[in-house]
Scaffold this motif. Structure first.
Motif, PDB file in Angstrom:
ATOM      1  N   VAL A 208       0.839  -1.206   0.000  1.00  0.00           N
ATOM      2  CA  VAL A 208       0.000   0.000   0.000  1.00  0.00           C
ATOM      3  C   VAL A 208       0.870   1.251   0.000  1.00  0.00           C
ATOM      4  O   VAL A 208       0.611   2.216  -0.730  1.00  0.00           O
ATOM      5  CB  VAL A 208      -0.943   0.006   1.237  1.00  0.00           C
ATOM      6  N   SER A 209       1.934   1.231   0.800  1.00  0.00           N
ATOM      7  CA  SER A 209       2.793   2.410   0.934  1.00  0.00           C
ATOM      8  C   SER A 209       3.569   2.702  -0.340  1.00  0.00           C
ATOM      9  O   SER A 209       3.739   3.865  -0.718  1.00  0.00           O
ATOM     10  CB  SER A 209       3.774   2.215   2.098  1.00  0.00           C
ATOM     11  N   ILE A 210       4.055   1.658  -0.992  1.00  0.00           N
ATOM     12  CA  ILE A 210       4.776   1.863  -2.256  1.00  0.00           C
ATOM     13  C   ILE A 210       3.848   2.538  -3.257  1.00  0.00           C
ATOM     14  O   ILE A 210       4.202   3.549  -3.879  1.00  0.00           O
ATOM     15  CB  ILE A 210       5.302   0.521  -2.816  1.00  0.00           C
ATOM     16  N   SER A 211       2.659   1.992  -3.399  1.00  0.00           N
ATOM     17  CA  SER A 211       1.708   2.546  -4.351  1.00  0.00           C
ATOM     18  C   SER A 211       1.355   3.992  -4.002  1.00  0.00           C
ATOM     19  O   SER A 211       1.328   4.875  -4.867  1.00  0.00           O
ATOM     20  CB  SER A 211       0.459   1.667  -4.363  1.00  0.00           C
ATOM     21  N   LYS A 212       1.121   4.222  -2.724  1.00  0.00           N
ATOM     22  CA  LYS A 212       0.750   5.563  -2.263  1.00  0.00           C
ATOM     23  C   LYS A 212       1.834   6.591  -2.528  1.00  0.00           C
ATOM     24  O   LYS A 212       1.580   7.679  -3.054  1.00  0.00           O
ATOM     25  CB  LYS A 212       0.530   5.510  -0.743  1.00  0.00           C
ATOM     26  N   VAL A 213       3.060   6.244  -2.146  1.00  0.00           N
ATOM     27  CA  VAL A 213       4.139   7.220  -2.243  1.00  0.00           C
ATOM     28  C   VAL A 213       4.475   7.500  -3.706  1.00  0.00           C
ATOM     29  O   VAL A 213       4.736   8.650  -4.088  1.00  0.00           O
ATOM     30  CB  VAL A 213       5.375   6.778  -1.424  1.00  0.00           C
ATOM     31  N   LEU A 214       4.414   6.468  -4.546  1.00  0.00           N
ATOM     32  CA  LEU A 214       4.716   6.691  -5.963  1.00  0.00           C
ATOM     33  C   LEU A 214       3.637   7.552  -6.616  1.00  0.00           C
ATOM     34  O   LEU A 214       3.938   8.469  -7.395  1.00  0.00           O
ATOM     35  CB  LEU A 214       4.846   5.358  -6.705  1.00  0.00           C
ATOM     36  N   LYS A 215       2.377   7.276  -6.275  1.00  0.00           N
ATOM     37  CA  LYS A 215       1.287   8.072  -6.862  1.00  0.00           C
ATOM     38  C   LYS A 215       1.354   9.529  -6.397  1.00  0.00           C
ATOM     39  O   LYS A 215       1.120  10.447  -7.179  1.00  0.00           O
ATOM     40  CB  LYS A 215      -0.062   7.464  -6.489  1.00  0.00           C
ATOM     41  N   ALA A 216       1.661   9.714  -5.118  1.00  0.00           N
ATOM     42  CA  ALA A 216       1.764  11.083  -4.595  1.00  0.00           C
ATOM     43  C   ALA A 216       2.903  11.822  -5.298  1.00  0.00           C
ATOM     44  O   ALA A 216       2.777  13.004  -5.638  1.00  0.00           O
ATOM     45  CB  ALA A 216       2.007  11.054  -3.086  1.00  0.00           C
ATOM     46  N   ALA A 217       4.010  11.118  -5.524  1.00  0.00           N
ATOM     47  CA  ALA A 217       5.155  11.748  -6.190  1.00  0.00           C
ATOM     48  C   ALA A 217       4.824  12.093  -7.643  1.00  0.00           C
ATOM     49  O   ALA A 217       5.218  13.146  -8.144  1.00  0.00           O
ATOM     50  CB  ALA A 217       6.377  10.840  -6.108  1.00  0.00           C
ATOM     51  N   ILE A 218       4.083  11.198  -8.300  1.00  0.00           N
ATOM     52  CA  ILE A 218       3.680  11.476  -9.686  1.00  0.00           C
ATOM     53  C   ILE A 218       2.825  12.744  -9.728  1.00  0.00           C
ATOM     54  O   ILE A 218       3.012  13.605 -10.593  1.00  0.00           O
ATOM     55  CB  ILE A 218       2.904  10.285 -10.293  1.00  0.00           C
ATOM     56  N   ARG A 219       1.890  12.847  -8.782  1.00  0.00           N
ATOM     57  CA  ARG A 219       1.018  14.029  -8.746  1.00  0.00           C
ATOM     58  C   ARG A 219       1.811  15.324  -8.643  1.00  0.00           C
ATOM     59  O   ARG A 219       1.415  16.357  -9.166  1.00  0.00           O
ATOM     60  CB  ARG A 219       0.051  13.945  -7.552  1.00  0.00           C
ATOM     61  N   LEU A 220       2.950  15.254  -7.937  1.00  0.00           N
ATOM     62  CA  LEU A 220       3.753  16.466  -7.738  1.00  0.00           C
ATOM     63  C   LEU A 220       4.885  16.590  -8.754  1.00  0.00           C
ATOM     64  O   LEU A 220       5.788  17.399  -8.594  1.00  0.00           O
ATOM     65  CB  LEU A 220       4.305  16.489  -6.312  1.00  0.00           C
TER      66      LEU A 220
END
Length: 277
Positions: A208-220
């Motif tokens: 869950v954390s890998i997916s979350k952090v990568l998606k958040a980084a993509i957004r920014l």
DNA sequence: ACTGGATCCTGATCGC
DNA sequence: TGCGATCAGGATCCAG
């Protein structure tokens, strides 16, 4: 430089440019020095007079798709990047290695100071089975395959630290040194913990954390530590969200314990000894 | 069969 | 300030 979010950011930037003008290749220039590997033979013949229809991404590879023609594969290594020059512009930089000259007058330029990146041509029919892709694990943000059961199975009997395992591209793609530390902080798991000892529940949190952090980084738009820029020229703003990476000696945002740094498999690793067990 | 270290290369930053 | 040492977002190769 580029982990999955940065490569995705470059991909999106190039696709934005494609919306503004076509990218029919009328010529190309290669530097004398080889990148990580020599330029593939027949590059010119394979690309000239072809139109780039879209840019895709698999793992940390960019795929310049040319209809049903050959696919230009670009791996950015540590310092690779693409940018566009406007028609008539000639602001070339040190370490510009490869240029696509487009019919519109624009140029797409690959710059790579350390030359750890490389280019190749692959028949799109063979893409999945090609030497660059056949061994790769699932995509962490889009593949259903990457779940806690998968990670739990893959980590059994492994003696390596969990951080090394999530950076192994045959296990899961796209996670590099920054996001490995960040994801394990979010998951509350000690990066030094041996993968075989990570529980099913911890695997769930890691996934869950890998997916979350990568998606958040993509957004920014990715993380700019020193020089990363999107193909449109803008910096990534995820650096301000980093919880542990690069924060040795600073205070944990969650518990105010001092952030630790050590080296795992030759890579700097950051964690909070109170938040991560 | 795994695991970690050395390695490719240039440039920025660290520490004396 | 100067200068050598160290480190850097990746991934392969090779020795133990």
């Amino acid at each position: 430089m580029p982990e999955l979010p940065e490569v995705e950011t470059v991909k999106r930037g190039l696709n934005e440019l494609l919306k503004k003008h076509e990218a029919k290749i009328i010529g190309l220039k290669t530097s004398k020095e080889a990148l990580r590997f020599p330029y593939p033979k027949g590059l010119k013949n394979q690309l000239e007079n072809k139109k780039i229809t879209s840019i895709d991404r698999r793992a940390k590879y960019l795929l310049f798709m040319i209809g049903d023609g050959p696919t230009l594969v670009s791996h950015l290594g540590m310092t690779g990047n693409w940018r566009e020059l406007q028609p008539g512009e000639n602001q070339f930089l040190k370490h510009d290695h490869f240029r696509l000259l487009l019919e519109s007058g624009h140029q797409w330029i690959y710059n790579d100071s350390r030359r750890f990146g490389f280019l190749d041509i692959v028949d799109p029919v063979d893409l999945k089975t090609s030497k660059w892709f056949h061994h790769l694990g699932p995509e962490p943000t889009t593949s259903k395959e990457f779940d806690e059961n998968y990670l739990f199975a893959k980590t059994r009997k492994k003696q390596a630290p969990i951080k090394n395992v999530i950076m192994d591209q045959t296990i899961v793609v796209g996670v590099g040194n920054i996001y490995a530390s960040e994801a394990l902080f979010l998951a509350g798991v000690d990066p030094k913990k041996l993968a075989g000892k990570v529980s099913k529940e911890e695997c769930r949190k890691i996934v869950v954390s890998i997916s979350k952090v990568l998606k958040a980084a993509i957004r920014l738009g990715g993380t700019t530590i020193r020089d990363f820029k999107s193909a449109g020229g803008s910096e990534g703003y995820f650096a301000q969200n980093l919880q542990v990476y690069g924060r040795k000696g600073e205070s944990c945002f969650q518990c105010h314990t001092t952030i630790q740094k050590s080296v795992l498999a030759g890579r700097a690793t950051y964690w909070c000894k109170k938040c991560q067990k």
